[in-house]
Design a protein around this motif. Structure first.
Motif, PDB file in Angstrom:
ATOM      1  N   GLU A  39      25.259  -5.712  30.681  1.00  0.00           N
ATOM      2  CA  GLU A  39      25.745  -4.927  29.047  1.00  0.00           C
ATOM      3  C   GLU A  39      24.711  -4.041  29.784  1.00  0.00           C
ATOM      4  O   GLU A  39      24.106  -3.727  30.451  1.00  0.00           O
ATOM      5  CB  GLU A  39      24.487  -5.443  28.517  1.00  0.00           C
ATOM      6  CG  GLU A  39      24.140  -4.503  26.855  1.00  0.00           C
ATOM      7  CD  GLU A  39      23.691  -5.545  25.745  1.00  0.00           C
ATOM      8  OE1 GLU A  39      22.403  -5.091  26.482  1.00  0.00           O
ATOM      9  OE2 GLU A  39      24.547  -5.670  24.626  1.00  0.00           O
ATOM     10  N   LYS A  40      26.054  -2.468  29.856  1.00  0.00           N
ATOM     11  CA  LYS A  40      25.552  -0.642  30.151  1.00  0.00           C
ATOM     12  C   LYS A  40      24.792  -0.560  29.863  1.00  0.00           C
ATOM     13  O   LYS A  40      24.406  -0.883  28.411  1.00  0.00           O
ATOM     14  CB  LYS A  40      26.189  -0.075  29.854  1.00  0.00           C
ATOM     15  CG  LYS A  40      28.020  -0.671  30.201  1.00  0.00           C
ATOM     16  CD  LYS A  40      28.913   0.208  30.519  1.00  0.00           C
ATOM     17  CE  LYS A  40      29.074   1.760  30.031  1.00  0.00           C
ATOM     18  NZ  LYS A  40      30.740   2.509  29.344  1.00  0.00           N
ATOM     19  N   PRO A  41      24.106   0.312  30.311  1.00  0.00           N
ATOM     20  CA  PRO A  41      22.869   1.068  29.800  1.00  0.00           C
ATOM     21  C   PRO A  41      22.480   1.662  28.826  1.00  0.00           C
ATOM     22  O   PRO A  41      21.518   1.236  27.742  1.00  0.00           O
ATOM     23  CB  PRO A  41      22.174   1.682  30.630  1.00  0.00           C
ATOM     24  CG  PRO A  41      22.676   1.526  32.619  1.00  0.00           C
ATOM     25  CD  PRO A  41      23.804   0.319  31.655  1.00  0.00           C
ATOM     26  N   SER A  42      23.996   2.543  28.748  1.00  0.00           N
ATOM     27  CA  SER A  42      23.961   2.876  27.266  1.00  0.00           C
ATOM     28  C   SER A  42      23.896   2.517  26.274  1.00  0.00           C
ATOM     29  O   SER A  42      23.724   2.560  25.194  1.00  0.00           O
ATOM     30  CB  SER A  42      25.529   3.910  27.684  1.00  0.00           C
ATOM     31  OG  SER A  42      26.405   3.855  27.404  1.00  0.00           O
ATOM     32  N   VAL A  43      25.186   1.351  26.091  1.00  0.00           N
ATOM     33  CA  VAL A  43      24.987   0.031  25.009  1.00  0.00           C
ATOM     34  C   VAL A  43      23.367  -0.366  24.584  1.00  0.00           C
ATOM     35  O   VAL A  43      23.071  -0.751  23.259  1.00  0.00           O
ATOM     36  CB  VAL A  43      26.049  -0.968  25.479  1.00  0.00           C
ATOM     37  CG1 VAL A  43      26.190  -1.778  24.441  1.00  0.00           C
ATOM     38  CG2 VAL A  43      27.242  -0.294  25.466  1.00  0.00           C
ATOM     39  N   ASN A  45      20.453   0.757  25.214  1.00  0.00           N
ATOM     40  CA  ASN A  45      20.426   2.257  23.994  1.00  0.00           C
ATOM     41  C   ASN A  45      20.403   2.629  22.777  1.00  0.00           C
ATOM     42  O   ASN A  45      20.102   2.374  22.327  1.00  0.00           O
ATOM     43  CB  ASN A  45      20.225   3.548  25.113  1.00  0.00           C
ATOM     44  CG  ASN A  45      19.410   3.385  26.578  1.00  0.00           C
ATOM     45  OD1 ASN A  45      18.581   2.483  26.579  1.00  0.00           O
ATOM     46  ND2 ASN A  45      19.619   3.999  27.749  1.00  0.00           N
ATOM     47  N   ARG A  46      21.582   2.118  23.056  1.00  0.00           N
ATOM     48  CA  ARG A  46      22.165   2.269  21.307  1.00  0.00           C
ATOM     49  C   ARG A  46      22.376   1.339  20.526  1.00  0.00           C
ATOM     50  O   ARG A  46      21.580   1.605  19.261  1.00  0.00           O
ATOM     51  CB  ARG A  46      24.154   2.473  21.597  1.00  0.00           C
ATOM     52  CG  ARG A  46      24.374   2.799  20.216  1.00  0.00           C
ATOM     53  CD  ARG A  46      26.044   2.597  20.449  1.00  0.00           C
ATOM     54  NE  ARG A  46      26.785   2.950  21.606  1.00  0.00           N
ATOM     55  CZ  ARG A  46      28.097   2.770  22.636  1.00  0.00           C
ATOM     56  NH1 ARG A  46      28.096   1.050  21.424  1.00  0.00           N
ATOM     57  NH2 ARG A  46      28.121   2.493  23.443  1.00  0.00           N
ATOM     58  N   ILE A  47      22.180   0.731  21.073  1.00  0.00           N
ATOM     59  CA  ILE A  47      21.186  -0.594  20.270  1.00  0.00           C
ATOM     60  C   ILE A  47      19.814  -0.639  19.970  1.00  0.00           C
ATOM     61  O   ILE A  47      19.855  -1.578  18.731  1.00  0.00           O
ATOM     62  CB  ILE A  47      21.507  -2.460  21.079  1.00  0.00           C
ATOM     63  CG1 ILE A  47      23.423  -2.744  21.365  1.00  0.00           C
ATOM     64  CG2 ILE A  47      20.705  -3.201  19.879  1.00  0.00           C
ATOM     65  CD1 ILE A  47      23.439  -3.864  21.705  1.00  0.00           C
ATOM     66  N   ALA A  48      19.267  -0.662  21.332  1.00  0.00           N
ATOM     67  CA  ALA A  48      18.122  -0.122  20.776  1.00  0.00           C
ATOM     68  C   ALA A  48      17.628   0.578  19.718  1.00  0.00           C
ATOM     69  O   ALA A  48      16.666   1.106  18.577  1.00  0.00           O
ATOM     70  CB  ALA A  48      17.014   0.036  21.848  1.00  0.00           C
ATOM     71  N   HIS A  49      18.685   2.138  19.825  1.00  0.00           N
ATOM     72  CA  HIS A  49      18.258   3.422  18.847  1.00  0.00           C
ATOM     73  C   HIS A  49      18.488   2.699  17.070  1.00  0.00           C
ATOM     74  O   HIS A  49      17.752   2.704  16.267  1.00  0.00           O
ATOM     75  CB  HIS A  49      19.268   4.400  19.591  1.00  0.00           C
ATOM     76  CG  HIS A  49      19.092   5.606  18.353  1.00  0.00           C
ATOM     77  ND1 HIS A  49      19.648   6.162  17.961  1.00  0.00           N
ATOM     78  CD2 HIS A  49      17.836   6.809  18.373  1.00  0.00           C
ATOM     79  CE1 HIS A  49      18.937   6.424  16.620  1.00  0.00           C
ATOM     80  NE2 HIS A  49      18.410   7.229  17.468  1.00  0.00           N
ATOM     81  N   GLN A  50      19.503   1.871  17.446  1.00  0.00           N
ATOM     82  CA  GLN A  50      20.406   0.978  15.605  1.00  0.00           C
ATOM     83  C   GLN A  50      18.781   0.726  15.046  1.00  0.00           C
ATOM     84  O   GLN A  50      18.687   0.441  14.401  1.00  0.00           O
ATOM     85  CB  GLN A  50      21.157   0.374  15.758  1.00  0.00           C
ATOM     86  CG  GLN A  50      22.095   1.729  16.368  1.00  0.00           C
ATOM     87  CD  GLN A  50      24.473   0.762  16.565  1.00  0.00           C
ATOM     88  OE1 GLN A  50      23.762  -1.011  16.910  1.00  0.00           O
ATOM     89  NE2 GLN A  50      24.633   1.460  16.309  1.00  0.00           N
ATOM     90  N   LYS A  51      18.631  -0.495  15.533  1.00  0.00           N
ATOM     91  CA  LYS A  51      17.609  -1.056  15.306  1.00  0.00           C
ATOM     92  C   LYS A  51      16.464  -0.484  15.268  1.00  0.00           C
ATOM     93  O   LYS A  51      15.821  -0.727  14.082  1.00  0.00           O
ATOM     94  CB  LYS A  51      17.017  -2.530  16.750  1.00  0.00           C
ATOM     95  CG  LYS A  51      15.757  -3.332  16.069  1.00  0.00           C
ATOM     96  CD  LYS A  51      15.538  -4.145  17.294  1.00  0.00           C
ATOM     97  CE  LYS A  51      14.086  -5.497  16.988  1.00  0.00           C
ATOM     98  NZ  LYS A  51      14.777  -6.623  18.203  1.00  0.00           N
ATOM     99  N   ALA A  52      16.012   0.758  16.279  1.00  0.00           N
ATOM    100  CA  ALA A  52      14.936   0.814  15.960  1.00  0.00           C
ATOM    101  C   ALA A  52      14.429   1.914  14.412  1.00  0.00           C
ATOM    102  O   ALA A  52      13.609   1.915  13.474  1.00  0.00           O
ATOM    103  CB  ALA A  52      14.677   2.370  16.457  1.00  0.00           C
ATOM    104  N   VAL A  53      16.202   2.284  14.190  1.00  0.00           N
ATOM    105  CA  VAL A  53      16.226   3.130  12.752  1.00  0.00           C
ATOM    106  C   VAL A  53      16.496   2.532  11.741  1.00  0.00           C
ATOM    107  O   VAL A  53      15.675   2.529  10.590  1.00  0.00           O
ATOM    108  CB  VAL A  53      17.715   4.009  12.916  1.00  0.00           C
ATOM    109  CG1 VAL A  53      18.380   4.182  11.293  1.00  0.00           C
ATOM    110  CG2 VAL A  53      18.109   5.333  13.512  1.00  0.00           C
TER     111      VAL A  53
END
Length: 65
Positions: A39-43, A45-53
């Motif tokens: 899994e790419k680091p950008s993906v 980070n995006r998933i972690a950000h969505q989870k945090a939101v």
């Protein structure tokens, strides 16, 4: 290595339950599944950000209500 001390006369099911709990806490299975597909680091980070939101919105709504 996981060591589960067994007391004399202790039930085998109870010892297995202890072993499973310790094994789950190590996170081995979760790590294996994560490594299965790259899994790419950008993906990540995006998933972690969505989870945090999502969590933040959930907590905000539970306080408001």
């Amino acid at each position: 290595m996981i060591i589960v001390p067994i007391k004399e006369g202790e039930n085998i099911e109870r010892a297995l339950k202890k072993f499973k709990r310790k094994f789950e806490k190590t996170g081995t299975v979760r790590e294996l599944r994560a490594r299965k597909n790259f899994e790419k680091p950008s993906v990540k980070n995006r998933i972690a950000h969505q989870k945090a939101v999502y969590v933040q919105q959930f907590r905000f709504m539970s306080r408001k209500g």
